[in-house]
Design a protein around this motif. Structure first.
Motif, PDB file in Angstrom:
ATOM      1  N   HIS A  30      -6.596  -6.496   0.576  1.00  0.00           N
ATOM      2  CA  HIS A  30      -7.232  -5.493  -0.259  1.00  0.00           C
ATOM      3  C   HIS A  30      -6.525  -4.152  -0.034  1.00  0.00           C
ATOM      4  CE1 HIS A  30     -10.454  -2.555  -1.292  1.00  0.00           C
ATOM      5  NE2 HIS A  30     -10.437  -3.320  -2.364  1.00  0.00           N
ATOM      6  N   ALA A  31      -6.591  -3.256  -1.045  1.00  0.00           N
ATOM      7  CA  ALA A  31      -5.809  -2.014  -0.970  1.00  0.00           C
ATOM      8  C   ALA A  31      -6.043  -1.244   0.331  1.00  0.00           C
ATOM      9  CB  ALA A  31      -6.136  -1.136  -2.166  1.00  0.00           C
ATOM     10  N   ASP A  32      -7.301  -1.064   0.727  1.00  0.00           N
ATOM     11  CA  ASP A  32      -7.512  -0.228   1.912  1.00  0.00           C
ATOM     12  C   ASP A  32      -7.033  -0.921   3.181  1.00  0.00           C
ATOM     13  OD1 ASP A  32      -9.521  -2.053   1.917  1.00  0.00           O
ATOM     14  OD2 ASP A  32     -11.161  -0.620   2.194  1.00  0.00           O
ATOM     15  N   ASN A  68      -3.327  -0.354   3.253  1.00  0.00           N
ATOM     16  CA  ASN A  68      -3.040   1.010   3.693  1.00  0.00           C
ATOM     17  C   ASN A  68      -3.170   1.144   5.202  1.00  0.00           C
ATOM     18  OD1 ASN A  68      -2.816   1.517   0.994  1.00  0.00           O
ATOM     19  ND2 ASN A  68      -4.798   2.515   0.798  1.00  0.00           N
ATOM     20  N   PHE A  70       0.015  -0.583   6.836  1.00  0.00           N
ATOM     21  CA  PHE A  70       1.305   0.133   6.898  1.00  0.00           C
ATOM     22  C   PHE A  70       1.219   1.343   7.813  1.00  0.00           C
ATOM     23  CE2 PHE A  70       0.018   2.187   2.688  1.00  0.00           C
ATOM     24  CZ  PHE A  70      -0.027   3.494   3.145  1.00  0.00           C
ATOM     25  N   ASP A 120      -5.781   4.952   8.051  1.00  0.00           N
ATOM     26  CA  ASP A 120      -5.110   4.473   6.841  1.00  0.00           C
ATOM     27  C   ASP A 120      -4.550   5.623   6.001  1.00  0.00           C
ATOM     28  OD1 ASP A 120      -7.465   5.495   5.992  1.00  0.00           O
ATOM     29  OD2 ASP A 120      -8.126   3.729   4.896  1.00  0.00           O
ATOM     30  N   ALA A 121      -4.055   6.660   6.671  1.00  0.00           N
ATOM     31  CA  ALA A 121      -3.514   7.799   5.918  1.00  0.00           C
ATOM     32  C   ALA A 121      -2.006   7.920   6.084  1.00  0.00           C
ATOM     33  CB  ALA A 121      -4.200   9.085   6.365  1.00  0.00           C
ATOM     34  N   TYR A 153      -0.494  12.806   6.616  1.00  0.00           N
ATOM     35  CA  TYR A 153      -0.462  14.096   5.928  1.00  0.00           C
ATOM     36  C   TYR A 153      -1.863  14.550   5.538  1.00  0.00           C
ATOM     37  CZ  TYR A 153       4.620  13.996   4.888  1.00  0.00           C
ATOM     38  OH  TYR A 153       5.984  14.006   4.942  1.00  0.00           O
ATOM     39  N   PRO A 154      -2.226  15.780   5.853  1.00  0.00           N
ATOM     40  CA  PRO A 154      -3.428  16.324   5.247  1.00  0.00           C
ATOM     41  C   PRO A 154      -3.097  16.741   3.811  1.00  0.00           C
ATOM     42  CG  PRO A 154      -2.447  17.943   6.696  1.00  0.00           C
ATOM     43  CD  PRO A 154      -1.562  16.726   6.707  1.00  0.00           C
ATOM     44  N   PRO A 155      -4.023  16.952   2.936  1.00  0.00           N
ATOM     45  CA  PRO A 155      -5.477  16.860   3.137  1.00  0.00           C
ATOM     46  C   PRO A 155      -6.007  15.429   3.200  1.00  0.00           C
ATOM     47  CG  PRO A 155      -4.962  17.523   0.889  1.00  0.00           C
ATOM     48  CD  PRO A 155      -3.674  17.498   1.619  1.00  0.00           C
ATOM     49  N   LEU A 156      -5.130  14.438   2.964  1.00  0.00           N
ATOM     50  CA  LEU A 156      -5.627  13.064   3.006  1.00  0.00           C
ATOM     51  C   LEU A 156      -6.208  12.719   4.377  1.00  0.00           C
ATOM     52  CD1 LEU A 156      -5.855  10.528   1.274  1.00  0.00           C
ATOM     53  CD2 LEU A 156      -3.670   9.780   2.194  1.00  0.00           C
ATOM     54  N   ARG A 180       7.395   3.497  -1.906  1.00  0.00           N
ATOM     55  CA  ARG A 180       6.780   2.966  -0.692  1.00  0.00           C
ATOM     56  C   ARG A 180       5.256   2.995  -0.824  1.00  0.00           C
ATOM     57  NH1 ARG A 180       7.851   7.838   3.612  1.00  0.00           N
ATOM     58  NH2 ARG A 180       7.328   6.214   5.087  1.00  0.00           N
ATOM     59  N   ARG A 181       4.617   2.162  -0.047  1.00  0.00           N
ATOM     60  CA  ARG A 181       3.156   2.153   0.105  1.00  0.00           C
ATOM     61  C   ARG A 181       2.414   1.611  -1.096  1.00  0.00           C
ATOM     62  NH1 ARG A 181       2.830   7.717   3.769  1.00  0.00           N
ATOM     63  NH2 ARG A 181       3.833   6.725   5.526  1.00  0.00           N
ATOM     64  N   PHE A 182       3.172   1.133  -2.109  1.00  0.00           N
ATOM     65  CA  PHE A 182       2.503   0.407  -3.193  1.00  0.00           C
ATOM     66  C   PHE A 182       1.997  -0.908  -2.625  1.00  0.00           C
ATOM     67  CE2 PHE A 182       4.551   1.870  -7.462  1.00  0.00           C
ATOM     68  CZ  PHE A 182       3.948   3.090  -7.309  1.00  0.00           C
ATOM     69  N   ASN A 183       0.723  -1.208  -2.864  1.00  0.00           N
ATOM     70  CA  ASN A 183       0.250  -2.514  -2.427  1.00  0.00           C
ATOM     71  C   ASN A 183       0.334  -3.509  -3.567  1.00  0.00           C
ATOM     72  OD1 ASN A 183      -1.870  -1.153  -3.798  1.00  0.00           O
ATOM     73  ND2 ASN A 183      -3.237  -2.761  -3.087  1.00  0.00           N
TER      74      ASN A 183
END
Lengths: 333, 210, 657
Positions: C96-98, C101, C104, C168-169, C174-177, C482-485
């Protein structure tokens, strides 16, 4: 050892051939449809060739040396266990990379100024402005001149420079249409500028290249490039048939979700500006967010250069620089 | 080769013979050298905090500014106290070189008490700010202010605890090569914090009210 | 009350509901039970405590680092394979996406901070004191503390997988994430504390080895006579000293934002997320040089040993190492050319980045000319070294391509970038550390690893690597970021993704071969007849394998950079053995439980901060303070090994010298 090399080398060459021969349509970066992407492709080729000039001989030399000086019966290659220094040779291989890097540096510097994303594209036609807002997890495009807006879909006329003004509602994303040219980040509290142009009619893939959370992979969009007449017709159609984007409608969009393609016949007045300014306090003193004038930035920058007590002054200076160029645009409003 | 090899004393701090002392001396100077290395990293640490403070120095988000909030008399008192304590820690080291254990302990105690006074003033300043409605969450500027000044305060507090522990050790063991090295190091640390404070005073307070 | 506790444990504390995580929980539980059972059954608890957990011996600490890093390599590798499966068949939604995330994120953090760093520190620990003729590092106690801080930091980070939720960021968060607004879960707090605790350990190691190298060298070993590996460690550790405090501050500020509601990097309140990105890369870019520089050192040692020839261009090599570590601090902004920094800034950082290619290129030439007119043999350490050269040259070339700022607008965040940094990190760092591991393995354990299985592993790793990562360059040019699921089948990315996944599994297989190789070599244990397994050149080969507790019975005197080789040459040419100085008692540090206890306290405190449980934070913090005071008050920290004991040990080892 030898056997393996014999098997492996052709395999690798074949693999590379397969990878590179297909420089067709799928290789979006190498198949540009606009002047920016075209120059970037040229630059990629130039740098690749410059690098190969040194890399290929090194690879051949490696293979040769390993082969020539292997310790094997009957191998009568010279053996000089104490030969460990040669000023002449070392000068040669300090100079080769220096020369190559010097050429590369000059090329890079030239292109860096030429392809500065906020630099307008020279054209007889006046640029069209499109405002780009990255939301969780969709793109909102507003056309201030036409008064329409879209979600996850862009339509532009061919042969006309487009001035993208970009920001983000939350986390930073990166706006990328590989076939038109390189990407730029969208950041909250800042308005970035990117000029692109499509020279051919077609559909181009666009995406959000920076991770923004759970469903960021869904933030792809199509960039449909049409003739100018078709573009005008499309604008007219959206104006007459699509619903309006209200303030509530926008707020609904800002909630995390995945959206399909949508179009709107209007959008709230000054929406983009509001998104940019939403995090900046009343006093507007948050200068690093691009909220102040360029003149002010200059003085701040001088300050920072005086503060050379740490190695971080560059960072500060850079931040300023960045604002300098975006804030000018912002304040012309 | 000989310098790496020592006498036969099993515990190494009996101080018999030339070799042993020589070795111990080297061992202790190694630790002092390491402390200098630590100070370099601490300088980077403070440098980074100063840099973030400078970046955020106007980011008050429309809220209260430094010029509105700072009360300079308290800050000047803090400065005076800390500078004095640096001086007294210097005297302590001088007493140590004279072999005066009582003087050493006394002056270290004075230094620690001055440090406590400094911390007391700083904490009162923070409490007053909070009462007036300025907290670490007020704006980026105040986040940077409390973090930078607070980190310095934390360093001073650690120094006080450390100094107290050292006073106890000195009372028990007297002036030995080991305690001597420890006194040298803490005095180095104390002077370092003093220098950092001068930067805090200049960049945070003086430039804040200017 | 009891019901509440159960609810809490099932809903918030443990991650439930995912079969993969459940599997992990079960297997972690089972292996913990198995370890406890085995230790109890074989009555090994005391042995574990006195010989390992409290040891201050650099050789043992090194071995513990290496074991931990191999475990982390396994975890990071499984993460990688899970990602590759998802990307090969995105339609299936294997992850699943999360979850993707999270994976990775942990893959990146674990591979850099909990695999590469400890493997590097492990090699530092084992090799540096032996190469410079020292009895231990400068601060053995601090060394043990560094290890346990790393270990418990890594544990805190890893525990988030089954308790509380993974971060999972992204690996640099990186903020703000990564702020509360973007990541309200606990994963990000585990990230902060896990890295923070282990980062303090890394910083201490940096200081420790700088002092060790500057102050503890054998008599006669001038700086310009140090083995090249020692130089590389020095340059790496100096970089650590200047870079890691920045990481400490950055994570600290993010923690203050999340915990106390401050506004350093938040969207509102005047916060500045860009500042985080600058800060994290001011650490992050030097960090990659921190891990690659020692690999350069390892290659220099191995290339010289297996060419039976002196290292070519010693001075150039030293200068190159030092200039790389200097320039590494002036390139960080190349990680965000696309953030609109302006042409001046971009041009500056593009050129500084390219400059690094110059000393690196020179090093490659020097390695090549070390082999030139040598006598090359190809045991596994040398194979990895030779495989490194083309891999790193190509990886370096794509690095230069990425440094061209305007071109980077098209490469940034794409798979081209992914392929590049994996090529330099695997082709450079992993190959380098593997080479070092194979090379110094006999010195650590007294036996060699099985060559045949090692060659299988080597070839599988190499083939797997190219099959995995070459297609990723192409994918980047196809516009895959990158980071595409998941991605749309129309993009035409799937075939190459499948190829890439196959490559990843080949590397997985290669890892299994290495495990088999180690198991096989232990089972068919064959003691090395001498301490000089490879006809080596430097001091570590002059003593028995494994080295005795005190390393050198007599401190060696050095007069060239290949001290042991020169001595062997002298003897072979009819030189007389040097007269042996009489043995003298050796001064050694005593074991200490304090490093272990401090680190446990830090773990407790960090865990408390993650959950915001004051009842855990306070005891944890008090524990740290008490341990530090206890150390300050302990004076009985070292002892002497008497001469007769040294004599007995040396006799038992065959007195090789």
């Amino acid at each position: 050892m030898r056997r393996y090399i014999r098997v492996l080398t052709p395999l690798l060459i074949m693999l590379m051939a397969v990878l590179l021969s297909g420089c067709g349509e799928q290789y979006l970066v190498l198949d540009p449809k606009g002047p920016i992407g075209e120059s970037q492709k040229d630059l990629i080729y130039i740098t690749t060739i410059l690098c190969l000039v040194i890399v290929v001989p090194v690879l051949i030399l490696t293979g040769y040396i390993v082969w020539r000086y292997r310790d094997k019966k009957g191998n009568n290659a010279p053996y000089q266990p104490n030969w460990n220094h040669s000023t002449k040779l070392e000068i040669i291989w300090w100079s080769i990379p220096i020369v190559i890097i010097a050429i590369l540096a000059i090329v890079t510097a030239k292109y860096t100024y030429e392809l500065e994303p906020s630099k307008p594209i020279a054209s007889a036609k006046a640029p069209i402005t499109i405002e780009v807002t990255s939301l969780d997890w969709k793109w909102l495009f507003t056309y201030p001149e036409e008064g329409i807006s879209t979600v996850n879909y862009l339509q532009i006329p061919e042969g006309t420079p487009i001035q993208f003004r970009l920001t983000s509602d939350t986390a930073m994303n990166s706006f990328w249409i590989p076939q038109l040219g390189g990407q730029i980040y969208t950041m909250s509290g800042m308005a970035m500028t990117l000029y692109l142009q499509a020279d051919e009619i077609g559909n181009y893939y666009g995406s959000g290249a920076n991770f923004t959370g759970e469903h960021f992979a869904q933030m792809t969009f199509n960039v449909k490039t049409t003739s100018e007449d078709d573009y005008k017709a499309w604008v007219q159609e959206v104006k007459t048939t699509a619903p309006a984007l209200t303030q509530e409608g926008f707020e609904k969009l800002t909630e995390p979700s995945v959206e399909t393609v949508q179009s709107f016949s209007s959008f709230p007045e000054g929406l983009f500006q509001k998104v940019v300014m939403q995090y900046i306090g009343e006093g507007g003193s948050a200068h690093h967010h691009g909220g102040s004038t360029a003149a002010e930035e200059d003085t701040n920058m001088d300050h920072d250069m005086d503060m050379s007590d740490t190695d971080m002054k560059d960072m500060d200076g850079m931040d300023m620089n960045h604002d300098q160029e975006t804030s000018t645009n912002q304040h012309s409003h | 080769m000989a310098q790496a090899v020592t006498g036969h004393d099993k515990h190494g701090h009996g101080g018999h013979g030339h070799h042993d002392e020589h070795h111990e001396h080297e061992h202790e100077s190694l630790k002092t050298f390491g402390f200098w290395m630590f100070l370099i990293t601490d300088i980077i640490l403070f440098g980074t905090l100063f840099a973030t403070f400078i970046v955020l120095r106007f980011s008050t988000d429309g809220g209260p500014t430094a010029a509105e909030m700072f009360k300079m008399p308290g800050v000047i008192a803090e400065t005076f106290i800390l500078l004095t304590s640096s001086f007294t820690s210097g005297i302590a080291v001088l007493q140590m070189h004279r072999g005066n254990k009582k003087g050493l302990i006394g002056w270290l105690a004075v230094t620690a008490v001055l440090g406590l006074a400094f911390i007391y003033l700083e904490v009162s300043e923070f409490i007053e700010l909070v009462h007036e409605g300025v907290t670490i969450g007020t704006s980026a500027y105040w986040s940077a202010f409390f973090t930078l000044v607070g980190t310095h305060g934390l360093h001073v507090s650690v120094g006080i605890v450390w100094m107290t522990a050292l006073i106890i050790q000195l009372a028990r063991r007297g002036i030995t090569p080991v305690t001597q090295r420890k006194v040298n190091i803490i005095s180095l640390y104390w002077h370092f914090l003093d220098v950092v404070w001068i930067f805090v005073l200049t960049i945070v307070y003086l430039m804040g009210v200017m | 009350m009891f019901q509440n506790l159960i609810d809490f444990l099932l809903n918030d504390f443990f991650i439930t509901g995912d079969p993969l995580i459940l599997g992990a929980q079960v297997s972690i539980g089972l292996s913990m039970v198995a370890v406890v059972f085995a230790l109890t059954y074989f009555k090994k608890w005391r042995w574990l405590w006195t010989e390992w957990l409290t040891t201050v011996d650099h050789k043992r600490i090194g071995i513990m680092y290496i074991i931990a890093s191999i475990l982390m390599l396994f975890r990071g590798g499984v993460d990688a394979l899970l990602m590759r499966v998802q990307l090969a068949v995105p339609q299936v939604e294997f992850l699943h996406a999360d979850h993707y995330n999270a994976i990775f994120t942990t893959h990146g953090v674990i591979m850099i901070l909990f695999m590469a760093m400890p493997l590097m520190f492990g090699l530092f620990n084992i090799v540096v004191p032996l190469q410079i003729g020292a009895r231990d590092v400068a601060y053995p106690f601090l060394n043990s503390l560094s290890f346990w801080m790393f270990f418990f930091g890594a544990m805190l980070f890893n525990v988030s997988f089954v308790i509380g939720g993974s971060p999972d960021a992204g690996w640099l968060a990186y903020p703000p994430l990564s702020e509360l607004s973007g990541s309200p879960g606990l994963g990000q707090d585990f990230y902060i504390w896990g890295i923070q605790i282990s980062g303090i350990g890394s910083l201490a190691t940096g200081i420790n080895f700088v002092v060790t190298i500057l102050k503890m060298r054998a008599p006669g070993m001038k700086l310009m006579k140090m083995p090249m590996f020692v130089w590389s460690v020095l340059s790496s550790c100096i970089t650590i000293m200047f870079a890691f405090p920045i990481l400490t501050v950055t994570l600290f500020l993010l923690f203050i934002d999340r915990y106390f509601g401050a506004h350093f990097f938040t969207l509102d309140g005047g916060g500045n997320p860009m500042m985080y990105i600058n800060l994290i890369w001011m650490w992050g870019h030097p960090e990659v040089y921190i891990v690659i520089l020692p690999a350069f050192g390892i290659f220099s040692e191995i290339v010289s040993a297996f060419s039976k020839k002196k290292l070519f261009g010693y001075k150039s090599m030293v200068f190159a190492l030092m200039s790389i570590s200097f320039f590494s601090f002036f390139t960080w902004a190349h990680h965000f050319f696309t953030m609109g920094s302006g042409a001046n800034v971009n041009a500056f950082f593009a050129v500084t980045t390219m400059l690094i290619a110059i000393p690196t290129g020179v090093k490659v030439f020097n390695w090549l000319f070390t082999m030139f007119r040598g006598k090359l043999t190809f045991p596994t350490p040398m194979l990895w070294t030779i495989a490194f050269i083309p891999c790193f040259v190509v990886g370096g070339m794509t690095g230069v391509m990425l440094s061209v700022a305007p071109a980077d607008f098209q490469f940034h965040n794409s798979y081209f970038l992914i392929a590049h940094f994996h090529q330099v990190l695997i082709g450079g760092v992993v190959f380098g550390y593997f080479a070092g591991l194979y090379y110094w393995w006999p010195k650590m354990f007294g036996f060699k690893l099985h060559e045949g299985l090692g060659k299988w592993a080597f070839w599988l790793w190499n083939i797997g690597f190219y099959v995995c990562f070459m297609p990723q360059y192409a994918l980047g040019l196809m516009g895959m970021t990158r980071r595409f699921n998941e991605y749309n089948f129309d993009m035409g990315w799937q075939p190459l993704n499948v190829v890439s996944t196959v490559g990843a599994f080949i590397m997985g297989l290669a890892f299994l071969f290495q495990v088999w190789q180690i198991a096989h070599s232990i089972k068919f244990y064959k003691k090395e007849p001498t301490g000089d397994s490879w006809d080596g050149r430097t001091l570590e080969w002059s003593i028995p394998s494994p080295a005795p507790l005190y390393n050198f019975a007599r401190v060696p005197v050095v007069d060239s950079e290949d001290a042991w080789w020169e001595e062997k040459q002298r003897l072979a040419n009819g030189g007389k053995p040097k007269p042996l100085a009489p043995l003298e008692p050796i001064h050694m540090p005593k074991n200490s439980a304090i490093p272990f206890l401090i680190s446990v306290s830090f773990f407790v405190m960090g865990f408390g901060f993650v959950w915001d449980w004051k009842w855990m934070i306070i005891p944890g913090a008090i524990g740290v303070a008490i341990c530090m005071l206890a150390r300050s008050f302990s004076y009985d920290t070292d002892y002497y090994i008497p001469v007769d004991e040294i004599e007995r040990t040396e006799a038992a080892l065959g007195g090789t010298k």
